[in-house]
Design a protein around this motif. Structure first.
Motif, PDB file in Angstrom:
ATOM      1  N   GLY A  97      -4.099  11.232  34.276  1.00  0.00           N
ATOM      2  CA  GLY A  97      -3.251  11.613  33.158  1.00  0.00           C
ATOM      3  C   GLY A  97      -1.989  10.790  33.026  1.00  0.00           C
ATOM      4  N   GLU A  98      -1.842   9.767  33.853  1.00  0.00           N
ATOM      5  CA  GLU A  98      -0.611   8.971  33.812  1.00  0.00           C
ATOM      6  C   GLU A  98      -0.449   8.230  32.489  1.00  0.00           C
ATOM      7  N   GLY A  99      -1.546   8.044  31.771  1.00  0.00           N
ATOM      8  CA  GLY A  99      -1.469   7.338  30.497  1.00  0.00           C
ATOM      9  C   GLY A  99      -1.111   8.216  29.311  1.00  0.00           C
ATOM     10  N   LEU A 100      -0.889   9.504  29.538  1.00  0.00           N
ATOM     11  CA  LEU A 100      -0.541  10.391  28.438  1.00  0.00           C
ATOM     12  C   LEU A 100       0.816  10.027  27.842  1.00  0.00           C
ATOM     13  N   ARG A 101       0.932  10.274  26.557  1.00  0.00           N
ATOM     14  CA  ARG A 101       2.230  10.093  25.896  1.00  0.00           C
ATOM     15  C   ARG A 101       3.255  10.990  26.592  1.00  0.00           C
ATOM     16  N   GLY A 102       4.423  10.444  26.818  1.00  0.00           N
ATOM     17  CA  GLY A 102       5.472  11.222  27.476  1.00  0.00           C
ATOM     18  C   GLY A 102       5.653  10.883  28.934  1.00  0.00           C
ATOM     19  N   VAL A 103       4.679  10.176  29.528  1.00  0.00           N
ATOM     20  CA  VAL A 103       4.831   9.674  30.893  1.00  0.00           C
ATOM     21  C   VAL A 103       5.253   8.211  30.765  1.00  0.00           C
ATOM     22  N   ILE A 104       6.503   7.947  31.000  1.00  0.00           N
ATOM     23  CA  ILE A 104       7.082   6.631  30.714  1.00  0.00           C
ATOM     24  C   ILE A 104       7.853   6.150  31.927  1.00  0.00           C
ATOM     25  N   ALA A 105       7.596   4.923  32.316  1.00  0.00           N
ATOM     26  CA  ALA A 105       8.304   4.362  33.468  1.00  0.00           C
ATOM     27  C   ALA A 105       9.811   4.455  33.266  1.00  0.00           C
TER      28      ALA A 105
ATOM     29  N   SER B 202      16.076   0.413  30.424  1.00  0.00           N
ATOM     30  CA  SER B 202      16.220  -0.767  29.565  1.00  0.00           C
ATOM     31  C   SER B 202      16.653  -0.371  28.164  1.00  0.00           C
ATOM     32  N   TRP B 203      16.107   0.737  27.681  1.00  0.00           N
ATOM     33  CA  TRP B 203      16.473   1.197  26.333  1.00  0.00           C
ATOM     34  C   TRP B 203      17.941   1.574  26.261  1.00  0.00           C
ATOM     35  N   TYR B 204      18.395   2.425  27.188  1.00  0.00           N
ATOM     36  CA  TYR B 204      19.796   2.827  27.078  1.00  0.00           C
ATOM     37  C   TYR B 204      20.758   1.713  27.484  1.00  0.00           C
ATOM     38  N   SER B 205      20.243   0.668  28.135  1.00  0.00           N
ATOM     39  CA  SER B 205      21.079  -0.480  28.482  1.00  0.00           C
ATOM     40  C   SER B 205      21.090  -1.544  27.395  1.00  0.00           C
ATOM     41  N   GLY B 206      20.349  -1.329  26.311  1.00  0.00           N
ATOM     42  CA  GLY B 206      20.375  -2.261  25.191  1.00  0.00           C
ATOM     43  C   GLY B 206      19.532  -3.502  25.385  1.00  0.00           C
ATOM     44  N   HIS B 207      18.475  -3.416  26.182  1.00  0.00           N
ATOM     45  CA  HIS B 207      17.605  -4.571  26.384  1.00  0.00           C
ATOM     46  C   HIS B 207      16.871  -4.889  25.082  1.00  0.00           C
ATOM     47  N   PRO B 208      16.848  -6.160  24.668  1.00  0.00           N
ATOM     48  CA  PRO B 208      16.244  -6.496  23.363  1.00  0.00           C
ATOM     49  C   PRO B 208      14.743  -6.238  23.282  1.00  0.00           C
ATOM     50  N   ASP B 209      14.057  -6.162  24.406  1.00  0.00           N
ATOM     51  CA  ASP B 209      12.614  -5.939  24.376  1.00  0.00           C
ATOM     52  C   ASP B 209      12.238  -4.473  24.609  1.00  0.00           C
ATOM     53  N   ALA B 210      13.232  -3.610  24.791  1.00  0.00           N
ATOM     54  CA  ALA B 210      12.948  -2.223  25.163  1.00  0.00           C
ATOM     55  C   ALA B 210      12.612  -1.368  23.951  1.00  0.00           C
ATOM     56  N   THR B 211      11.651  -0.491  24.145  1.00  0.00           N
ATOM     57  CA  THR B 211      11.334   0.515  23.132  1.00  0.00           C
ATOM     58  C   THR B 211      11.276   1.877  23.818  1.00  0.00           C
ATOM     59  N   PHE B 212      11.707   2.895  23.114  1.00  0.00           N
ATOM     60  CA  PHE B 212      11.641   4.254  23.657  1.00  0.00           C
ATOM     61  C   PHE B 212      11.487   5.223  22.501  1.00  0.00           C
TER      62      PHE B 212
ATOM     63  N   ASP C  26      29.315   0.622  27.270  1.00  0.00           N
ATOM     64  CA  ASP C  26      28.984  -0.394  26.260  1.00  0.00           C
ATOM     65  C   ASP C  26      27.624  -0.162  25.615  1.00  0.00           C
ATOM     66  N   VAL C  27      27.037   1.038  25.762  1.00  0.00           N
ATOM     67  CA  VAL C  27      25.696   1.254  25.215  1.00  0.00           C
ATOM     68  C   VAL C  27      25.749   1.241  23.687  1.00  0.00           C
ATOM     69  N   PRO C  28      24.678   0.787  23.046  1.00  0.00           N
ATOM     70  CA  PRO C  28      24.642   0.742  21.587  1.00  0.00           C
ATOM     71  C   PRO C  28      24.802   2.124  20.962  1.00  0.00           C
ATOM     72  N   ALA C  29      25.285   2.153  19.733  1.00  0.00           N
ATOM     73  CA  ALA C  29      25.573   3.409  19.042  1.00  0.00           C
ATOM     74  C   ALA C  29      24.332   4.274  18.877  1.00  0.00           C
ATOM     75  N   HIS C  30      23.174   3.655  18.610  1.00  0.00           N
ATOM     76  CA  HIS C  30      21.970   4.464  18.385  1.00  0.00           C
ATOM     77  C   HIS C  30      21.540   5.175  19.670  1.00  0.00           C
ATOM     78  N   VAL C  31      21.865   4.601  20.817  1.00  0.00           N
ATOM     79  CA  VAL C  31      21.554   5.259  22.085  1.00  0.00           C
ATOM     80  C   VAL C  31      22.452   6.476  22.273  1.00  0.00           C
ATOM     81  N   ILE C  32      23.742   6.316  21.990  1.00  0.00           N
ATOM     82  CA  ILE C  32      24.666   7.448  22.101  1.00  0.00           C
ATOM     83  C   ILE C  32      24.230   8.578  21.190  1.00  0.00           C
TER      84      ILE C  32
END
Length: 440
Positions: free
Chosen positions: A113-121, A127-137, A174-180
């Motif tokens: 079940g590790e591939g289920l939606r909602g199980v995310i590394a 990376s997402w909350y740090s503003g990495h350009p390749d990150a998606t969440f 320094d996190v991006p506004a959309h993350v806040i």
């Protein structure tokens, strides 16, 4: 050699930067170093892995930045080694190539079940909350009532802490506004931090735990029963002062009464994930007692963030040991089977595995630089030797972000921060970065 030693370093995180610095210092005037980075921005995990609320740790970028100010060191950002230029081509243009590509992949749990939606590394979330350009969440997952962080290292505590930071606290970073905006409005009310073994084997530091214990936005809860140790386990603790301090802090947390805050962080030890249950998305995390696998419990969870370690990724043109998840080497020199690959070296996590702190990379870099310099007399790039790489990159339309262009990105981030009363706000879109750099 009759000319300056030319070295390419692939990766601009602490390991790569320290290696460049040591080579520049130790080789005197007889070296030039090009540091390649696939992102338009330098500093690797210092920028995209250290928690945004740990500004003191992140301040090391000032020292790292001085390395790239040296006339012997060039920064070549927005260049992906493996597609924009190959390892083989670098070896043809440089006398030595040092791979400092880190460990960008998460270790899987390896359960059903590790591939289920909602199980995310956890790294994806970081990376997402740090503003990495390749990150998606998928921020819709933050509508879950309970989130579970699997792992008891510092990254796990970072993730738990970021989930309960107040909007005002986040605006000091320094996190991006959309993350806040997403974190300020999320509906997660309980975060469970799950460790496979007992609390005496937790990998987070006492300093990190003390910081977590003082968060404003949540009650931190430890069941006293989690801290009851057998005589054998007590004997293990007795000879390890850092473990004793950690357990003492956990006990202080366990002794406190919850304050009735709107969110809570709860520690669960001696639990091993054995599966995830759900149709398309995770709804339940199944745990077994590590000490007695016959005891199984189901924990409802709409978001699970495993933080159980990292592994390196194979880079075309370099050997890779898939069993250990690293590039094989002998004294920092890359090996292919029993043979040393001339002129190819490793440093950092891709060399020793994902362990240690930022400072650990300096010793590691010193070892690698020593190997390069010891071999210097015998190193010579083939095919005419160590010509400029710039023409090749230009012919392929690679938009290189040099150090001055990175400084332009940095200026844009500070201006964005000043406009909203913050010191800095990260640019997180690669196209916007390149516009700021003046090469879009």
């Amino acid at each position: 050699m009759g000319r300056a030693l030319k070295v390419a370093v692939v990766g601009s995180g602490p390991a790569g930067a320290f290696c460049a610095e040591i080579l520049a210092d130790e080789a005197g005037q007889d070296v030039s170093i090009d540091v390649f980075e696939r992102l338009p921005t330098p500093f690797g995990l210092v920028r995209y892995g250290v928690a945004p609320d740990h500004q003191k740790i992140k301040s090391i970028v000032g020292s790292l930045g001085e390395i790239f100010e040296s006339p012997k060191v060039r920064f070549l950002g927005n260049v992906t080694v493996g597609s924009d230029v190959t390892v083989e081509e670098l070896r043809a243009h440089y006398d030595a190539v040092v791979l400092a590509v880190g460990a960008p992949l998460d270790r899987p749990l390896g359960v059903e079940g590790e591939g289920l939606r909602g199980v995310i590394a956890a790294r994806n979330f970081v990376s997402w909350y740090s503003g990495h350009p390749d990150a998606t969440f998928d921020t819709s997952l933050l509508a879950a009532d309970r989130a579970v962080v699997v792992g008891v290292g510092n990254v796990a505590l970072d993730v738990a802490r970021m989930l309960v930071r107040t909007p005002d606290e986040l605006r000091r970073t320094d996190v991006p506004a959309h993350v806040i905006e997403a974190l300020a409005g999320h509906r997660v009310r309980e975060i469970c931090v799950v460790g496979r073994r007992g609390p005496e084997f937790a990998k987070f530091t006492n300093k990190e735990l003390l910081e977590l214990a003082e968060v404003e936005g949540a009650d931190v809860i430890v069941d006293p029963a989690e801290l009851v140790l057998s005589e054998e386990r007590q004997a293990y603790v007795a000879g390890r002062p850092p473990v004793k301090r950690l357990l003492a802090t956990l006990q202080k947390i366990a002794d406190r009464k919850p304050q009735g805050r709107s969110r809570s962080i709860r520690f669960l030890f001696d639990r091993t994930p054995v599966g995830f249950v759900g149709e398309s998305s995770v709804g339940v995390m199944r745990l077994a007692r590590t000490s007695d696998p016959t005891i199984v419990e189901d924990l409802g969870a709409g978001l699970v963030l495993p933080a159980v370690g990292y592994r390196s990724v194979q880079i075309t043109g370099a050997p890779f040991d898939d069993g250990i998840g690293r590039i094989p080497h002998r004294d920092s020199r890359v090996t292919d089977g029993d043979e040393v690959v001339d002129g190819l070296y490793v440093v950092g996590w891709v060399k020793r595995g994902p362990s240690g702190v930022i400072g650990t990379n300096r010793l590691c870099a010193s070892e690698t630089a020593a190997a390069v310099l010891a071999d210097a007399a015998a190193l010579r790039a083939p095919e005419g030797g160590a010509g400029p790489i710039d023409d090749l990159l230009e012919s392929r339309g690679v938009r290189v972000v040099d150090w001055s262009r990175w400084r332009a990105i940095e200026t844009a981030e500070r201006e964005l921060g000043a406009a909203c009363g913050r010191e800095r706000v990260k640019l997180y879109d690669r196209a916007e970065m390149l516009v700021a750099a003046g090469i879009a």
